[in-house]
Write an enzyme that holds these catalytic residues in place. Structure first.
Site, PDB file in Angstrom:
ATOM      1  N   GLY A 509      -9.853 -15.657 -13.908  1.00 55.44           N
ATOM      2  CA  GLY A 509      -8.944 -15.953 -15.011  1.00 55.44           C
ATOM      3  C   GLY A 509      -7.934 -14.837 -15.192  1.00 55.44           C
ATOM      4  N   PHE A 513      -4.456  -9.930 -21.830  1.00 52.95           N
ATOM      5  CA  PHE A 513      -4.894  -8.541 -21.643  1.00 52.95           C
ATOM      6  C   PHE A 513      -4.818  -8.129 -20.178  1.00 52.95           C
ATOM      7  CE2 PHE A 513      -8.215  -5.286 -21.150  1.00 52.95           C
ATOM      8  CZ  PHE A 513      -7.844  -4.393 -22.147  1.00 52.95           C
ATOM      9  N   VAL A 516      -9.303 -11.215 -15.023  1.00 55.20           N
ATOM     10  CA  VAL A 516     -10.747 -11.247 -15.225  1.00 55.20           C
ATOM     11  C   VAL A 516     -11.403 -11.516 -13.875  1.00 55.20           C
ATOM     12  CG1 VAL A 516     -12.664 -12.295 -16.481  1.00 55.20           C
ATOM     13  CG2 VAL A 516     -10.399 -12.149 -17.554  1.00 55.20           C
ATOM     14  N   ASP A 626      -7.571 -15.864 -33.008  1.00 52.58           N
ATOM     15  CA  ASP A 626      -7.038 -16.440 -31.766  1.00 52.58           C
ATOM     16  C   ASP A 626      -7.970 -17.523 -31.244  1.00 52.58           C
ATOM     17  OD1 ASP A 626      -5.128 -16.750 -29.816  1.00 52.58           O
ATOM     18  OD2 ASP A 626      -5.854 -15.128 -28.551  1.00 52.58           O
TER      19      ASP A 626
END
Length: 843
Positions: A509, A513, A516, A626
């Site tokens: 992913g 940020f 992953v 979020d």
């Protein structure tokens, strides 16, 4: 004599025909309501205002109290003789037959009476999406005691609510209301932007009329306008009165083009103008200018009206027009654009706010034609801001603009000191990272991250300086035994080994940020490794928040943080691995097996339990901020867990109602009330979760720009069908025929409550959980005779037996939540994930 009579009759007939032609527009929606009246009222302009009770398509949520002016009152209009007074929040709801732009006109006059002091009333007025008046009062209005507020509201649903909200211990009132649909082409989608603005987009905005000016002519009332607008004279706004000269012609000589009619502006506006005071001998650099006071916190839509009835021939007059000293039109030739004399034309602009809006016209620099310039009419409309507000910067109940400015001034010294100190510390930290890199610590280290001050600095030095109990791991890197409350500290070498040196094939992913990776620790535990991207908008604050939040949260339906790495200026988070990835991947976008309705309900229930724990499990509660389908992850058994706490905030204290903070979150899931007012509550998560529910049901993104305009936003689109009782028309085709109607009804009602415009109208997550459990039980009851439909992935929900479809005892919800939380906490203590937390090597 007979000939003279015929001539007079012809003139009267011509005047009558023109008067009728000027008002040819017939609105589809035409609500004219005189509040508090006992009988209809006919005005001199030909309109009839009905009583509130006479209109079957208008609903008032509270009766309020009708008040009437005394016989001795000098009331200027019949609309101000009566009013409706409210002591609590109330709304008028209008049935809308034609979606699109509508006039909303509100009439206010504080009638003197023995029961209420309306002059001291303080209240706010909103629609479903926009703030119209914030903390409004007649207290400081001086002699301007009558007030007509006129707005253009884009209505995109089958109803429009106008909401009146009194301030604490105060009241609200209204004398009359108009809700009238506009001609389709009256408001453009875009207009020319005046620097420094670059985009003049008007889509989705509301507007408030600030000025409507008849240049060179008298004031015009509603009877002179096809849309019942009023136009005031321009003389008091001229910077130099002698700079302009009134000119006029007969309105009957104005020739409207086929592209627009009298709805744009009446003939009396185009039949008058201001021209240059001495058009023959004036200095070519001289301009006529007007100044208007405006609120600097808003942008403005400006429409200039032109009609050249002065020139003798075409292409005779060229001039320039300016807005706030910026060029708007250069070498503008009216007749060249219209193709003839006495033909109206208008031009639209969007300008940013300042304390004063200046409009000017002056001669062109070319030597063509006569030295002159004219302007016939002007409209100035305030545009709603990013919070959907037309009055104030902090929402209906927020701080008033003046008070906000005062508080900002008081905070400037503090902010300056904090900013300076932060900058100094940041430079020190950056220098440290730079020094470390120059010594060759890692060629892979990103340059933009600063070390997280959880352990006092860079982790490699920290292992020897802070933690005297550190020792070597099997990989040959240090494992810190300091600050155990924040989870396991991983060295960068351990992370590299777990991810095969960040092998691109292990990426599962990519988020705001960073990337992953799927990883495996030395004991075989599967993990998800989130490596921060230094060019990401998310950074140190989100990294620290994630660690601090998840280090004190333990729940079966929250993704667990195993540990982190802040070595070599990296920011890396290590989570438990969720084998089935984000919920969104199972709804659309990937070729994965379709989830059954029961599975979807169980997933929603799991996520609701996680959010309910967040809101109630800590002393102040935690707001996720979020919530979306990519932040709801599924394990190998499709158990749902809420993830990504980088934007989370501690909730308000008992003495607070909200947390004031900058708006953050994901477009399409943002609570509109939070967006407008910047006031965060747990109900903001509830709204986002409502979007998730509709996403789960319809299997489509929250925002899809490729769809028709009315379908782009799933929350608005789904609510359109839910309110019509036809939600089944837009569900995921793979669910058709598999959902129990009562289960769908309960699910739709739950989502609708979550998506309420005002946070106070939304349920708590505990109530959402209760209703989803009930929807699941309704579905399971219908599946008892169909074993093939039973899910093998059922999560452990508590079986409930209800005799009534609505919760009537909140203690039931509390007991369910308490038992569920206790059991789930027990489950977490024995999982493989938490063996990493109790491993001494991880401390």
């Amino acid at each position: 004599m007979a000939l003279r009579s015929v001539h007079i009759f012809a003139i009267l007939l011509l005047c009558f025909i023109q008067t009728q032609c000027e008002k040819t527009f017939i609105p589809t929606d035409n609500y004219l309501i005189r509040c508090g009246a006992a009988s209809p009222t006919e005005l001199t302009d030909g309109r009839t205002f009905q009583t509130e009770e006479n209109s079957a398509s208008v609903r008032r949520s509270s009766p309020g109290q009708a008040v009437t002016a005394s016989a001795s009152s000098n009331v200027g209009s019949a609309l101000y003789i009566t009013a409706r007074v409210f002591t609590s929040r109330v709304f008028y709801e209008f049935n809308i037959k034609k979606q699109g732009e509508h006039w909303v006109r509100l009439y206010f006059y504080p009638i003197s009476n023995n029961t209420h002091n309306l002059k001291s009333a303080v209240f706010s007025v909103t629609t479903d999406k926009f703030f119209l008046l914030s903390s409004f009062s007649f207290k400081n209005r001086g002699g301007n005691i009558y007030l007509l507020k006129e707005y253009i509201i884009n209505v995109d649903s089958n109803n429009l609510r106008i909401i009146f909200s009194p301030a604490n211990n105060s009241l609200a009132f209204i004398n009359a209301i108009e809700v009238v649909s506009l001609p389709d082409d009256l408001v453009p989608e875009k207009a020319q932007a005046i620097r420094p603005l670059e985009i003049g987009d008007l889509n989705g905005l509301s507007m408030e009329t600030v000025y409507r000016i008849n240049m060179g002519g008298p004031q015009l009332g509603s009877k002179d306008d096809a849309l019942f607008r009023t136009w005031e004279s321009d003389r008091k706004y001229l910077d130099v009165e002698s700079a302009a000269k009134n000119v006029s012609t007969e309105p009957r000589f104005i020739n409207y083009p086929q592209v627009f009619g009298y709805e744009i502006a009446p003939p009396k506006v185009y039949a008058t103008a201001e021209e240059m005071g001495d058009a023959v001998t004036v200095n070519p650099n001289f301009n006529i200018s007007w100044s208007f006071s405006v609120d600097p916190h808003f942008n403005y839509f400006v429409r200039m009206h032109f009609c050249d009835f002065l020139s003798k021939t075409q292409y005779q007059m060229y001039f320039n027009a300016y807005v706030n000293h910026q060029s708007a039109l250069m070498d503008f030739d009216i007749t060249g654009k219209t193709g003839g004399l006495s033909i109206p034309i208008y031009r639209d602009f969007v300008v940013n706010g300042s304390k004063e809006l200046r409009i000017a016209v002056g001669p062109s620099n070319t030597q063509l034609g006569t030295v002159n310039a004219i302007l016939n009419g002007l409209e100035v409309m305030k545009m709603s801001n990013a919070m959907g507000s037309l009055d104030g910067l902090n929402g209906v109940d927020g701080v008033a603009p003046l008070e906000s400015k005062r508080k900002m001034k008081e905070l400037f010294p503090i902010v300056g000191f904090v900013a300076g100190a932060s900058a100094f510390l940041g430079l020190l930290a950056a220098g440290y990272c730079f020094f470390s890199r120059t010594k060759g610590e890692s060629k892979h280290s990103p340059s933009a991250w600063l070390p997280l001050p959880l352990h006092g600095g860079n982790s490699e030095t920290m292992a020897s300086k802070v933690s005297t109990g550190s020792h070597k791991s099997g990989t040959g890197s240090y494992v810190s035994s300091a600050p155990s409350s924040l989870g396991r500290f991983f060295t960068f070498a351990e992370i590299q080994e777990a991810t095969n040196n960040f092998d691109e094939h292990l990426i599962i992913g990519v988020g705001g940020f960073g990337k992953v990776y799927k990883g495996e620790l030395e004991d075989g535990t599967k993990v998800a490794v989130k490596r921060g991207n230094p060019r990401s908008e998310q950074g140190l604050t989100e990294f620290q928040t994630e660690i601090e939040m998840l280090s004190k949260l333990r729940h079966r339906h929250l993704v667990s943080l195993i540990g982190y790495c802040e070595e070599r200026c990296e920011m890396i988070l290590v989570y438990e691995f969720m084998a089935n990835g984000p919920l969104r991947s199972h709804l659309y976008g990937l070729d994965l097996p379709h989830l059954s309705w029961k599975q979807r309900l169980e997933i929603c229930i799991g996520a609701a339990k996680g959010l309910h724990y967040l809101h109630t499990g800590a002393a102040q509660g935690i707001i996720h901020r979020d919530v979306k389908t990519t932040n709801i992850l599924l394990d190998e058994n499709l158990l749902a867990k809420v993830a990504d706490f980088g934007l989370s905030k501690t909730g308000p204290t008992l003495e607070q109602t909200h947390v004031s903070t900058a708006v953050k979150g994901s477009f399409g899931y943002l609570d509109p009330e939070y967006f407008r007012r910047q006031q965060l509550t747990e109900k903001s998560d509830v709204y986002s979760f409502g979007v998730v529910l509709m996403e789960v049901l319809c299997a489509r993104p929250a925002i899809n720009p490729a769809l028709p305009r009315e379908q782009v936003n799933i929350a608005e689109w789904a609510m359109h069908w839910q309110k019509r009782g036809m939600l089944d028309q837009i569900i995921d085709p793979h669910l058709v025929g598999t959902i129990n109607p009562e289960s769908l009804r309960k699910f739709g009602e739950t989502a609708e409550k979550c998506l309420a415009e005002q946070g106070i109208d939304r349920p708590a997550m505990g109530d959402v959980l209760w209703n989803l459990e009930y929807a699941l039980q309704l579905q399971e009851t219908s599946m008892q005779n169909d074993p093939d439909e039973n899910s093998t992935n059922r999560i452990g929900h508590i079986p409930l037996h209800f005799s009534h479809p609505e919760p009537c005892d909140n203690s039931i919800v509390d007991r369910v939540s308490e038992r569920g939380s206790d059991r789930e906490l027990e489950d977490t203590t024995t999982s493989a994930v938490f063996s990493q937390l109790v491993n001494p090597r991880g401390r």
